[in-house]
Design an enzyme around this catalytic site. Sequence first.
Site, mmCIF file in Angstrom:
data_model
loop_
_atom_site.group_PDB
_atom_site.id
_atom_site.type_symbol
_atom_site.label_atom_id
_atom_site.label_comp_id
_atom_site.label_asym_id
_atom_site.label_seq_id
_atom_site.Cartn_x
_atom_site.Cartn_y
_atom_site.Cartn_z
ATOM 1 C CG ASP B 9 -50.968 -57.868 -60.131
ATOM 2 O OD1 ASP B 9 -52.039 -57.571 -59.563
ATOM 3 O OD2 ASP B 9 -50.042 -57.052 -60.270
ATOM 4 C CB SER B 10 -53.911 -55.418 -62.674
ATOM 5 O OG SER B 10 -53.216 -54.816 -61.606
ATOM 6 C CB CYS B 72 -54.826 -58.524 -58.840
ATOM 7 S SG CYS B 72 -55.669 -57.003 -59.329
ATOM 8 C CG HIS B 186 -49.096 -52.295 -57.392
ATOM 9 N ND1 HIS B 186 -50.130 -53.078 -57.829
ATOM 10 C CD2 HIS B 186 -48.371 -51.974 -58.500
ATOM 11 C CE1 HIS B 186 -50.044 -53.233 -59.150
ATOM 12 N NE2 HIS B 186 -48.987 -52.580 -59.580
#
Lengths: 270, 270
Positions: B9-10, B72, B186
């Site tokens: 993921d970022s 992501c 998120h």
Amino acid sequence: MNKPIGVIDSGVGGLTVVHELMRQLPKEQLIYLGDTLRCPYGPRSADEIRTFTWEMVDFLLTKNIKMLVIACNTATAYTLGELQEKLSIPVVGVILPGARAAIKSTKNNHVGIIGTEGTIRSNAYTQALQTIKSDIVTYPLACPTFVPMVEKGILSGQLAERTVEEALLPLKINNEMDTLILGCTHYPLLKDVIQESIGSHVTLISSSEETARETSAILEMNQLLNDVEEQFSHQFYTTGDVEAFTSLTKRIFDSSVDNLKTVSIEKAII
Amino acid sequence: MNKPIGVIDSGVGGLTVVHELMRQLPKEQLIYLGDTLRCPYGPRSADEIRTFTWEMVDFLLTKNIKMLVIACNTATAYTLGELQEKLSIPVVGVILPGARAAIKSTKNNHVGIIGTEGTIRSNAYTQALQTIKSDIVTYPLACPTFVPMVEKGILSGQLAERTVEEALLPLKINNEMDTLILGCTHYPLLKDVIQESIGSHVTLISSSEETARETSAILEMNQLLNDVEEQFSHQFYTTGDVEAFTSLTKRIFDSSVDNLKTVSIEKAII
């Protein structure tokens, strides 16, 4: 890949999977075969279930299908492994998609399962659940009265309510389940009656809806999705009486399926 | 097949996928890499997103992973195709599982999508939805304020409520959506605030939960499920500050994850 998806069931229950496949994958052509003549499979021996299922599969293979959906829990329980091993096309059954959805849904790891005697006897759901998550506690219950009732077209009303209420009694005592798997493709047709009886605190998992969704995933992963919009007819075959099958099909789909295009229902000689 | 699953993921958003993977697949070992240093990816160019994602993938490939989860949405939108083509292990992104769940959920075919600018600009969700079902009407909306807020650990309270309320305003006017895709990993951390703001008549689809479920299906289909119960440690890597990452990880998992066994968090040099 503009080939049809093959769907088999012991009778009309698999039409709930077809209904969801049409809704979730409207660009895909379906060929359905219901073994109405020899339905129900639930009380039959493993050998018989295997033989009958292979006869259905052999019939559909002549129709050039790109994928096979075993829309029958009993047939899935006894034949999924060997079908996946022996066929060169992807094969999906109804048990694992339902099991995965139940694991996603349950908060307390207590999961009920209702199905035919054959499905419950096979222990396939408990095995599928616990293979993935050991601490799932299951409450399996055979409901042999449901399939014959649905095949007669009794889906609501007093008789349906009383039958469901009586059958589910054992599940209402001494358990904390928060999720109940409708482990037979006939049962979504009784969903409202079952929900009313079991209470709104229990989440019902329809193996039909979940199987349609995994079919979508498998087609995509195998690059088999139909990408061209085109006219096609779904095809329905029954081993039993065409008129009775047609009447039940109409009742199941009513007018809510907007893409029940031209449909041919034929007698399958298998 | 007792190898770990790799998750990238970022930043920390992908931990919501990890949380669901731990819950739905407790027998599987996970190795997570969050590119916290270069987060957010949302406003970056396609080229940058591609380069950064490949750097993360190359790092995880040295860990002998059996499957890759791109946790992501932005990275999925720009790299899924080429990763699936070039890697010899199964690769799943977060977009298609969410899209399929939305198609299953919506009754009226009106679906909202919130995500980063990158994800929304890529049009990946609308494309995924309409490839499967042409008549899905989408309402895409970029919410650039959410990721920085979550990375700071602000998940509830007045500031979170006001930020979400303001961002979602355009979605509240003139549309009939009954389903809203949380198109960024998120966002499940803001689920309660979003649900409160958008109203209970809209079903929220968490791409994190859905991706975990499809990971389970893909492992099973590829016969990669870990069938042996054994002790293992999940491993977490970050490209950024280990202390900040640890504190956010604790906040996300709190005590609700019962199998957050020994965990090592290390600085990844990629």
